[in-house]
Structures are given as C-alpha cells and as structure tokens.
Design a protein around this motif. Structure first.
Motif: not given
Length: 145
Positions: A18-28, A53-58, A80-83
């Motif tokens: 629900e966060g407005p910048a959830s993907v950029p925040t997670a990536r950072r 990361s941005s692609e998979v989280i988005d 390894r990154v797992e979403v």
C-alpha cells in the motif's frame, strides 16, 4: 559485514504493497543491504540487481492482493533474491509487442539474471533470480612481468 569465503549471508523483509513508493523503497533497502555485505560484485552487477529486484517486486505487488516478502541470500558464489507473494499462479511470459509499455519484465529477468525461476508455496509462490560476480580477468601487466 565483510564476506568470508563460503559464508552464507541472509536477510528477509516485508514490502508494504500500500505504500506509495513500496518498490523503490524495497529496491533501495536491498541494494543498501548488499553493498553493506561488501560482496565481490561489480557496479554493473549492482545495477542489474536493482533493475531485476524492481521488476520482480513490482510484479508481486501488481498481481497480488496480499503482502510480499523479499529474501536476499549470498551463498558464497551467487546472490539470490526471492520474492514471495500470495498468488498461486506462476509467472508466464505474455509475448508482448516490441514497443508495448509493459509485459516484458520476465524477458528482462531471463536475459540479465545468471538464473531464475519460480515455484508454488503453501501460501502462494516464490519468484527468484540470481546474480553472480563477474569472472575474474587476468591483469595484463602482471602477466608481462
């Protein structure tokens, strides 16, 4: 924290969909965490890591209604990154047109990551990818001496 040979580094965190910048925040957060581990990754690999990361989280946020979590793991050879999300359907490539505005994320992941995949879980699915350190190159000055 400095990497030790063969040491496994691990971190997991939740992403607020629900966060407005959830993907950029997670990536950072992910990039800051990985840089803090001082892994033998080139700047270009960090760039790839941010993009993938941005692609998979988005995708997890866009195509599910529940929360998602991100797990980052250094195995001593690859990162390894797992979403993980709550949707049961595994991702599929939709064969979008060359100039389509969306729908090519999996193609990007498949072409940039060292490996990637997905699997069903008890509560949804996990989509993962791995990046690897660049292969060491010989120093031509050292070889000439």
């Amino acid at each position: 924290m400095t990497d030790l040979p063969g040491q496994t580094l691990f971190h997991s965190f939740q992403v607020d969909p629900e966060g407005p910048a959830s993907v950029p925040t997670a990536r950072r957060l992910l990039l800051s965490l990985v840089r803090g581990w001082n892994l033998p990754l080139a700047d270009e690999t960090h760039d790839d890591l941010g993009l993938l990361s941005s692609e998979v989280i988005d995708n997890a946020i866009r195509h599910t209604s529940g929360p998602c979590s991100v797990t980052v793991r250094w195995t001593g050879a690859r990162l390894r990154v797992e979403v993980t999300d709550t949707a049961a359907g595994l991702p599929t490539s939709r064969g979008r047109a060359l100039y389509a505005e969306s729908g090519r994320g999996l193609l990007l992941v498949a072409s940039v990551a060292a490996s990637w995949g997905s699997a069903r879980t008890a509560t949804g699915k996990v989509v993962w990818f791995e990046v690897a350190p660049a292969a060491p190159t010989a120093d031509p000055d050292r070889l000439a001496s």
